[in-house]
Design a protein around this motif. Structure first.
Motif, PDB file in Angstrom:
ATOM      1  N   LEU A 131       0.826  -1.207   0.000  1.00  0.00           N
ATOM      2  CA  LEU A 131       0.000   0.000   0.000  1.00  0.00           C
ATOM      3  C   LEU A 131       0.860   1.257   0.000  1.00  0.00           C
ATOM      4  O   LEU A 131       0.582   2.218  -0.729  1.00  0.00           O
ATOM      5  N   THR A 134       3.030   1.700  -3.424  1.00  0.00           N
ATOM      6  CA  THR A 134       2.164   2.068  -4.543  1.00  0.00           C
ATOM      7  C   THR A 134       1.619   3.479  -4.373  1.00  0.00           C
ATOM      8  O   THR A 134       1.504   4.234  -5.354  1.00  0.00           O
ATOM      9  N   ALA A 152      -1.166  -2.376  -5.801  1.00  0.00           N
ATOM     10  CA  ALA A 152      -0.712  -2.552  -4.420  1.00  0.00           C
ATOM     11  C   ALA A 152      -0.720  -4.028  -4.032  1.00  0.00           C
ATOM     12  O   ALA A 152       0.188  -4.506  -3.327  1.00  0.00           O
TER      13      ALA A 152
END
Length: 262
Positions: A131, A134, A152
Motif C-alpha cells: 500500500l 504504490t 498494491a
C-alpha cells in the motif's frame, strides 16, 4: 525483414485483422505488432510491456518510412506522462527485495513467537509495504497508472513471496537460511527478473526461468496491473502464491528441540 535482421530473435504470429493483433498485445500475448494495409503500415506498440520493445518497433517503422512507405503508430499501453522511460517498475526491485528480506530477518532473529505468528507478520508487513510503495509512486509521483488496489496487491504479493521464503529458510536453518535466501533473491532472482526490460529481452531460457522466481513474477504482475488492467498475469500470481506457500510450509515444519542433559 525481421528474420533477416535478427535470425531467431522474433516469434512472429499472424492475425487476420489489426484488431485481433491489438487484442493480443493488450492481453500480453505479444509485445507489439505490424499491421499491413493498402494505405500503409501501422506499428502497434505497448510501452508498458517494456521500453526496449517499443523502441525496437518504432525503429523498424522509421526504417520503413525512410524507404518511402506510409507509417503510422498506435500506442496500446502508454506510459504515464511523468515516467516516459518506464522506470517506475524498475525502481520497485530493491524495495521488493530488501523489504522482504529485512522483514524476514527481523521476524526470524527478533521475534520469538510461533511460526503462525511469523507468517501473520509477513502478511501484515507485506500489505503495508504494498500500500505504501504504490501510494508513493502512483498517488505521490504519478509514475504508475491503473488500479491502485490491484497494483498494491501485486507489490504486496511480491514482498510476501520473498519474505515468506526467507522466513521459512531462516526458521529451518537459522542465520544460514537468511543468508541463503538473500543470495537467491539478490544474485539469482533479481538479475533474471526482467524488471527493467521485460523477460523477453533477456537471453533465453534465463528470462523464462526468471518468471518462476519471486522478483520476476512480481514484476510481471505489477506491469500487468499498472498498464494492462491486470491482463496476462495469471502465471505470475500462481508463482507468487507457490513461493508464499513453500515459505509457509518451511516455517511450520515441526523442529525437535535439543534434549537437555543433566
Amino acid at each position: 525483414m525481421l528474420s533477416k535482421a535478427s535470425p531467431g530473435a522474433f516469434d512472429v504470429t499472424t492475425h487476420a485483422t489489426a484488431e485481433e493483433a491489438a487484442d493480443a498485445i493488450r492481453d500480453r500475448e505479444a509485445i507489439g505488432g505490424l499491421s499491413v494495409a493498402p494505405t500503409g503500415l501501422t506499428v502497434q506498440t505497448a510501452a508498458g510491456a517494456g521500453a526496449p520493445y517499443s523502441a525496437l518497433l518504432k525503429g523498424i517503422g522509421a526504417h520503413l518510412a525512410a524507404s518511402g512507405q506510409h507509417v503510422t503508430y498506435s500506442e496500446l499501453a502508454p506510459l504515464p506522462q511523468d515516467d516516459p522511460a518506464g522506470s517506475a517498475v524498475t525502481t520497485l526491485g530493491l524495495p521488493l527485495i530488501f523489504g522482504g528480506m529485512a522483514s524476514a530477518a527481523a521476524l526470524v532473529l527478533a521475534y520469538r513467537g510461533t511460526g503462525l505468528g511469523r507468517l501473520a507478520g509477513v502478511l501484515a508487513i507485506s500489505a503495508l509495504g504494498g500500500l505504501a510503495a504504490t501510494a508513493i509512486l502512483q498517488l505521490g509521483f504519478g509514475v504508475l497508472e491503473g488500479s491502485y488496489w490491484l497494483t498494491a496487491a501485486a507489490v504486496a504479493a511480491g514482498i510476501a513471496a520473498i519474505s515468506a521464503t526467507v522466513v521459512g529458510l531462516g526458521s529451518l536453518l537459522g542465520a544460514a537460511g537468511i543468508g541463503l535466501g538473500a543470495v537467491l533473491m539478490l544474485f539469482v532472482a533479481n538479475p533474471l527478473s526482467g524488471l527493467a526490460t521485460g523477460p523477453a529481452w533477456l537471453p533465453q531460457p534465463w528470462g523464462e526461468i526468471g518468471q518462476y522466481l519471486p522478483v520476476g513474477a512480481a514484476g510481471t504482475a505489477i506491469r500487468s496491473a499498472a498498464y494492462f488492467d491486470g491482463a496476462g498475469a495469471a502465471h505470475a500470481w500462481l508463482v507468487l502464491a507457490a513461493w508464499i506457500a513453500v515459505g509457509a510450509a518451511l516455517t511450520l515444519i515441526p523442529r525437535r528441540r535439543p534434549e537437555e542433559t543433566a
